[in-house]
Design a protein around this motif. Sequence first.
Motif, PDB file in Angstrom:
ATOM      1  N   UNK A   8     -11.003  22.087  -3.085  1.00  0.00           N
ATOM      2  CA  UNK A   8     -11.147  20.733  -3.573  1.00  0.00           C
ATOM      3  C   UNK A   8     -11.972  19.896  -2.616  1.00  0.00           C
ATOM      4  N   UNK A   9     -12.724  18.991  -3.177  1.00  0.00           N
ATOM      5  CA  UNK A   9     -13.524  18.066  -2.383  1.00  0.00           C
ATOM      6  C   UNK A   9     -12.664  16.892  -1.931  1.00  0.00           C
ATOM      7  N   UNK A  10     -13.025  16.314  -0.794  1.00  0.00           N
ATOM      8  CA  UNK A  10     -12.402  15.073  -0.354  1.00  0.00           C
ATOM      9  C   UNK A  10     -13.101  13.950  -1.107  1.00  0.00           C
ATOM     10  N   UNK A  11     -12.378  13.311  -2.024  1.00  0.00           N
ATOM     11  CA  UNK A  11     -12.939  12.240  -2.844  1.00  0.00           C
ATOM     12  C   UNK A  11     -12.859  10.887  -2.143  1.00  0.00           C
ATOM     13  N   UNK A  12     -11.870  10.731  -1.287  1.00  0.00           N
ATOM     14  CA  UNK A  12     -11.692   9.510  -0.499  1.00  0.00           C
ATOM     15  C   UNK A  12     -10.729   9.833   0.632  1.00  0.00           C
ATOM     16  N   UNK A  13     -10.844   9.087   1.711  1.00  0.00           N
ATOM     17  CA  UNK A  13      -9.940   9.281   2.846  1.00  0.00           C
ATOM     18  C   UNK A  13      -9.741   7.942   3.545  1.00  0.00           C
ATOM     19  N   UNK A  14      -8.542   7.744   4.063  1.00  0.00           N
ATOM     20  CA  UNK A  14      -8.229   6.510   4.776  1.00  0.00           C
ATOM     21  C   UNK A  14      -7.213   6.814   5.864  1.00  0.00           C
ATOM     22  N   UNK A  15      -7.199   5.944   6.847  1.00  0.00           N
ATOM     23  CA  UNK A  15      -6.217   6.035   7.924  1.00  0.00           C
ATOM     24  C   UNK A  15      -5.586   4.663   8.120  1.00  0.00           C
ATOM     25  N   UNK A  16      -4.413   4.682   8.697  1.00  0.00           N
ATOM     26  CA  UNK A  16      -3.793   3.453   9.160  1.00  0.00           C
ATOM     27  C   UNK A  16      -3.209   3.770  10.518  1.00  0.00           C
ATOM     28  N   UNK A  17      -3.605   3.084  11.530  1.00  0.00           N
ATOM     29  CA  UNK A  17      -4.489   1.926  11.519  1.00  0.00           C
ATOM     30  C   UNK A  17      -5.960   2.329  11.609  1.00  0.00           C
ATOM     31  N   UNK A  18      -6.803   1.447  11.124  1.00  0.00           N
ATOM     32  CA  UNK A  18      -8.240   1.491  11.344  1.00  0.00           C
ATOM     33  C   UNK A  18      -8.593   0.234  12.129  1.00  0.00           C
ATOM     34  N   UNK A  19      -9.835   0.108  12.536  1.00  0.00           N
ATOM     35  CA  UNK A  19     -10.239  -1.051  13.339  1.00  0.00           C
ATOM     36  C   UNK A  19      -9.762  -2.355  12.705  1.00  0.00           C
ATOM     37  N   UNK A  20      -9.109  -3.182  13.501  1.00  0.00           N
ATOM     38  CA  UNK A  20      -8.669  -4.492  13.046  1.00  0.00           C
ATOM     39  C   UNK A  20      -7.302  -4.521  12.384  1.00  0.00           C
ATOM     40  N   UNK A  21      -6.682  -3.365  12.183  1.00  0.00           N
ATOM     41  CA  UNK A  21      -5.364  -3.338  11.537  1.00  0.00           C
ATOM     42  C   UNK A  21      -4.256  -3.711  12.500  1.00  0.00           C
ATOM     43  N   UNK A  22      -3.307  -4.463  11.995  1.00  0.00           N
ATOM     44  CA  UNK A  22      -2.065  -4.716  12.705  1.00  0.00           C
ATOM     45  C   UNK A  22      -0.989  -3.893  12.015  1.00  0.00           C
ATOM     46  N   UNK A  23       0.180  -4.450  11.923  1.00  0.00           N
ATOM     47  CA  UNK A  23       1.242  -3.778  11.182  1.00  0.00           C
ATOM     48  C   UNK A  23       0.923  -3.862   9.693  1.00  0.00           C
ATOM     49  N   UNK A  24       1.246  -2.823   8.928  1.00  0.00           N
ATOM     50  CA  UNK A  24       1.004  -2.894   7.483  1.00  0.00           C
ATOM     51  C   UNK A  24       1.918  -3.930   6.838  1.00  0.00           C
ATOM     52  N   UNK A  25       1.471  -4.533   5.729  1.00  0.00           N
ATOM     53  CA  UNK A  25       2.302  -5.530   5.059  1.00  0.00           C
ATOM     54  C   UNK A  25       3.580  -4.908   4.500  1.00  0.00           C
ATOM     55  N   UNK A  26       4.625  -5.724   4.413  1.00  0.00           N
ATOM     56  CA  UNK A  26       5.902  -5.256   3.875  1.00  0.00           C
ATOM     57  C   UNK A  26       5.789  -4.861   2.413  1.00  0.00           C
ATOM     58  N   UNK A  27       6.773  -4.107   1.960  1.00  0.00           N
ATOM     59  CA  UNK A  27       6.818  -3.649   0.574  1.00  0.00           C
ATOM     60  C   UNK A  27       8.153  -4.094  -0.020  1.00  0.00           C
ATOM     61  N   UNK A  28       8.123  -4.890  -1.097  1.00  0.00           N
ATOM     62  CA  UNK A  28       9.382  -5.319  -1.716  1.00  0.00           C
ATOM     63  C   UNK A  28      10.270  -4.124  -2.070  1.00  0.00           C
ATOM     64  N   UNK A  29      11.539  -4.244  -1.726  1.00  0.00           N
ATOM     65  CA  UNK A  29      12.498  -3.193  -2.036  1.00  0.00           C
ATOM     66  C   UNK A  29      12.687  -2.173  -0.932  1.00  0.00           C
ATOM     67  N   UNK A  30      11.904  -2.271   0.133  1.00  0.00           N
ATOM     68  CA  UNK A  30      12.021  -1.358   1.266  1.00  0.00           C
ATOM     69  C   UNK A  30      12.249  -2.201   2.515  1.00  0.00           C
ATOM     70  N   UNK A  31      13.301  -1.883   3.261  1.00  0.00           N
ATOM     71  CA  UNK A  31      13.692  -2.738   4.394  1.00  0.00           C
ATOM     72  C   UNK A  31      13.936  -1.925   5.666  1.00  0.00           C
ATOM     73  N   UNK A  32      13.926  -2.631   6.790  1.00  0.00           N
ATOM     74  CA  UNK A  32      14.320  -2.109   8.111  1.00  0.00           C
ATOM     75  C   UNK A  32      13.530  -0.905   8.595  1.00  0.00           C
ATOM     76  N   UNK A  33      12.322  -0.705   8.113  1.00  0.00           N
ATOM     77  CA  UNK A  33      11.579   0.464   8.542  1.00  0.00           C
ATOM     78  C   UNK A  33      10.088   0.265   8.332  1.00  0.00           C
ATOM     79  N   UNK A  34       9.281   0.696   9.281  1.00  0.00           N
ATOM     80  CA  UNK A  34       7.832   0.650   9.095  1.00  0.00           C
ATOM     81  C   UNK A  34       7.292   1.836   8.304  1.00  0.00           C
ATOM     82  N   UNK A  35       8.127   2.821   7.994  1.00  0.00           N
ATOM     83  CA  UNK A  35       7.689   4.037   7.304  1.00  0.00           C
ATOM     84  C   UNK A  35       7.089   3.733   5.931  1.00  0.00           C
TER      85      UNK A  35
END
Length: 172
Positions: A8-35
């Motif tokens: 399979x070809x790589x159609x898109x790829x991303x990482x976190x963090x990339x330049x300029x990233x801080x902590x990722x934004x929170x997700x409603x319904x998920x608490x107490x963890x950065x996972x």
Amino acid sequence: MTAGQSAWAVLAEARWPEDGDGAPPGVPGFVHSPFHPLVVAVAERCLARRYGAGPLPADNRTAVVLVSAGGDTAGAAHVRQTVAAGGRIGPLFFFQSVPNSVAGHVAARWGLDGPVVCLSPTGDPRAEGEAEVNLLCHDGDAAQALLILIEPAPDGAPGEATAVLLGEETRQ
């Protein structure tokens, strides 16, 4: 093709963090963890690089394969500490206690209608994830797959994640 070979070809790829990233934004319904925010942030970044804003069209047969040896260690630690102190566990922890819940969240948000699989690798995480993608696509269960590789940092910080959209390259 063997299970370890990628067709399979790589159609898109991303990482976190990339330049300029801080902590990722929170997700409603998920608490107490950065996972969970880390999974969502890297998945959305990857999918947006290929598709712009979601959701994908129906019948896209896009699987989600989440690979993490440790899983949500911060959430598990919070539950252990709360129980040890005689506290009561909030109902959100029953929902978020398995990685499938955040993988399903990504799938629902983006309209990914293939299978959702979570792996805890014993060897090379990317190789094991790609082998699962090959199996899902070879068996006809998926036409492409979003492979998410995540390991939280040991100190409770968000850690790092990579998301790779794998599929057959088609001309548009």
